[in-house]
Design a protein around this motif. Structure first.
Motif, PDB file in Angstrom:
ATOM      1  N   LEU A 298       0.830  -1.212   0.000  1.00 10.30           N
ATOM      2  CA  LEU A 298       0.000   0.000   0.000  1.00 10.30           C
ATOM      3  C   LEU A 298       0.862   1.258   0.000  1.00 10.30           C
ATOM      4  CD1 LEU A 298      -2.932  -0.809   2.494  1.00 10.30           C
ATOM      5  CD2 LEU A 298      -2.734  -1.326   0.060  1.00 10.30           C
ATOM      6  N   LEU A 328      -3.346   6.616  -2.883  1.00  8.94           N
ATOM      7  CA  LEU A 328      -3.184   5.379  -2.125  1.00  8.94           C
ATOM      8  C   LEU A 328      -3.923   4.273  -2.883  1.00  8.94           C
ATOM      9  CD1 LEU A 328      -2.468   3.661   0.380  1.00  8.94           C
ATOM     10  CD2 LEU A 328      -4.549   4.547   1.465  1.00  8.94           C
ATOM     11  N   ARG A 419      -3.849   4.459   5.079  1.00  9.70           N
ATOM     12  CA  ARG A 419      -3.047   3.267   4.781  1.00  9.70           C
ATOM     13  C   ARG A 419      -3.048   2.309   5.975  1.00  9.70           C
ATOM     14  NH1 ARG A 419       2.446   1.867   5.735  1.00  9.70           N
ATOM     15  NH2 ARG A 419       3.178   0.325   4.193  1.00  9.70           N
TER      16      ARG A 419
END
Length: 598
Positions: A298, A328, A419
């Motif tokens: 990620l 992201l 994240r």
């Protein structure tokens, strides 16, 4: 005298008569035979009493209740095959008690049961108020013994393998308010003057280098009057180290040996060295954090160059004002994350808002590889820009792309929070994985918007990279942080050891010559008498133990912690004091309680 601790007994002790002390963990009366689990810090062992084999103890066994303190004398015996217990270390044996002596009874109702599994919970305020009971529990006993083993392994490695000596530095010292707030202590014998409790032994350990003690360490108590979080305390313990005549690379190498030794000793895990390294710039670019958890992917993707000419005003304006646009990418995010969660009122929107973002933009990649956008984004991205976004992010069908746009700090903070939250939710974090890395090449300074000045990113005694020392405002520091699974567990630097360079750093952060000499004159003077090149590091011992124990709160790694309101519920501190004591200290309080406050 005690023969053994309860948890030490094994099948090899069968036939011995032993004397044990401890607390009654549980008592089970089967109508004819009474079983008692006896507990001490080492574990539990089963005690047996019946009227035929142990008539001398049977009556006392019937009087026992949980948490009674007792002494037993008895014979170690093999358990019957049907009652063997592989879940505990003493599960092969039991002790027939010839004698039971009640040393002390429990005279009040227990506020909670001590003998409970780790899965059973007790309110934290109760645990902290009755900490002496909480510390009897297996979980907390295990954590404190782990803490002891960690400090023991540290001492053995530093002293026996690397030639360090331990030196204690003062607790009552001078206030040097550069960083968090000091805890202040009024001086009775010097009216109107104050000591401060140390935020770290920084100045004294540098003085020790000047003094020739070239390898120093200390398990140091430190104090910071700062806002608290789950992994912070107003008083805390750190492993403090300082070394002379060593480069940054040599300091890092020595510390990798120390950390590997701790993991080998405590967890039986071999940690390969050298540890990976990321520069501060790389960490912020890829993860939005200077303490990234690298157990999962990620990674963030900067797409500012693609969207700087976008027709979508939010993106274009952000780049035009010196900000950034990042993405992201979330594999499988289409199925896992609904639109409702991203829009105002949703949990992910709230995460972003708490980081300072004003909203969340997103793109979904459909199964046919096309992208699905909404509103203004859909209308203002060219086909070329869409394809560049997919290529740059490596997005595949099912991907969700979350955008952050704005100033660099806010974007990184927002996407870092998202994240972490999504990694936990999607099960991407392997709890058994250990990722250690160094973050290096920090900027020397950061801008303090409130005070309108530069301030040291680490502290003002950190040396710049020699090749950049000509321009301190843009220089990078010889600094290094150790990150363990997304937590900063240690930080250090090569220090300034020339008085003229130290004076320039003070000037850069806005300290006049007079102020610098008033606060740090003794250090600057010491530099005039032959100071060796030196550097060091400090580790948060409480945080280390928290992570090694698998706990989520630093309070579960400390014997007597404070609450998040910086209070000790056990002793009810802080508290008011007599006016006589304040008068002796020439102190008065200007605090006025709010109406109705107790």
């Amino acid at each position: 005298m005690r023969s053994y601790y309860c948890g030490q007994l094994r099948a090899s002790h069968i036939g011995e008569t032993v004397t044990l002390y401890g607390w009654v963990d549980r008592r089970r009366d089967h109508g004819y035979v009474i079983f008692v689990d006896l507990r001490d810090r080492s574990g539990t062992v089963q005690i047996v009493s019946d009227p035929e084999r142990t008539p001398g103890s049977y009556q006392h066994a019937g009087d026992l209740r949980n948490e009674y303190v007792i002494k037993i004398v008895g014979r170690v015996t093999k358990r019957p095959d049907e009652s063997l217990n592989s879940k505990i270390a003493t599960g092969e044996i039991e002790i027939y008690a010839d004698e039971i002596e009640i040393l002390n009874a429990v005279r009040k109702q227990l506020p909670f049961q001590v003998s409970m599994s780790d899965n059973e919970t007790v309110r934290e305020d109760l645990r902290l108020k009755y900490r002496y009971l909480d510390l009897r529990r297996e979980r907390m006993s295990r954590n404190l013994q782990l803490r002891h083993q960690v400090t023991k392994s540290i001492r053995r490695y530093l002293e026996d393998a690397e030639g360090f000596i331990e030196v204690e530095t003062p607790i009552l010292t001078r206030s040097t308010p550069e960083g968090a707030r000091d805890y202040l202590v009024p001086s009775r014998v010097n009216p109107g003057e104050w000591f401060a409790l140390p935020q770290s032994p920084q100045l004294f350990k540098q003085i020790l280098m000047v003094s020739g003690f070239d390898r120093y360490y200390q398990i140091a108590r430190c104090f910071r009057d700062e806002d608290l979080r789950a992994d912070r305390q107003p008083e805390f313990t750190q492993l403090d180290m300082e070394m002379s005549f060593m480069s940054q690379e040599e300091i890092i190498q020595l510390n990798e040996g120390l950390v590997s030794h701790i993991f080998k000793t405590i967890k039986g895990v071999e940690i390969p060295t050298p540890f990976p390294q990321l520069t501060y710039a790389e960490a912020m670019d890829r993860y939005g954090s200077d303490k990234p958890d690298t157990r999962y992917g990620l990674e963030l993707v900067d797409v500012s160059d693609i969207l700087k000419n976008s027709g979508f005003k939010v993106f274009a304006d952000s780049v035009a004002k010196g900000g950034i646009v990042k993405i992201l990418p979330i594999p499988g995010g289409n199925d896992a994350v609904s639109n409702v969660r991203i829009k105002p009122g949703g949990d992910l929107f709230k995460e972003a808002a708490e980081a300072g973002a004003r909203g969340l933009a997103y793109i979904r990649v459909r199964e046919d590889g096309e992208i699905d956008t909404i509103g203004a984004i859909k209308d203002n991205l060219t086909d070329e820009q869409k394809q560049e976004l997919l290529s740059r992010t490596g997005a595949k069908p099912g991907h969700l792309l979350l955008f952050g746009a704005g100033d660099t700090i806010t974007v990184n903070k927002t996407l870092d929070r998202l994240r972490q939250a999504l990694a936990r939710e999607l099960g991407l974090i392997d709890p058994d994985k250990t990722n250690l890395l160094w973050v290096t090449d920090f900027p020397m300074f950061e801008w303090n918007a409130d005070e309108k000045r530069l301030e040291a990113l680490h502290h003002p005694f950190t040396a710049p990279k020699p090749e950049e020392a000509h321009d301190l405002k843009t220089a990078h520091a010889q600094a290094y942080d150790l990150v363990f699974n997304g937590f900063e567990v240690g930080g250090g630097s090569v220090r300034i050891y020339q008085s003229d360079l130290q004076a320039k750093v003070f000037e850069t952060i806005g300290l006049s010559i007079e102020e610098a000499h008033n606060k740090f004159g003794f250090l600057l003077e010491a530099f005039e008498y032959g100071t060796p090149p030196h550097g060091g590091i400090a580790y948060g011992l409480d945080r280390w133990v928290m992570l090694l124990a698998g706990e989520e709160s630093i309070r579960d790694a400390i014997a007597f912690p404070k609450t998040q309101q910086a209070r000790c519920l056990l002793t009810n501190a802080p508290s008011s004091v007599d006016d006589k004591q304040l008068k002796e200290l020439y102190v008065t309080s200007t605090h006025k309680p709010k109406p109705g406050a107790s």
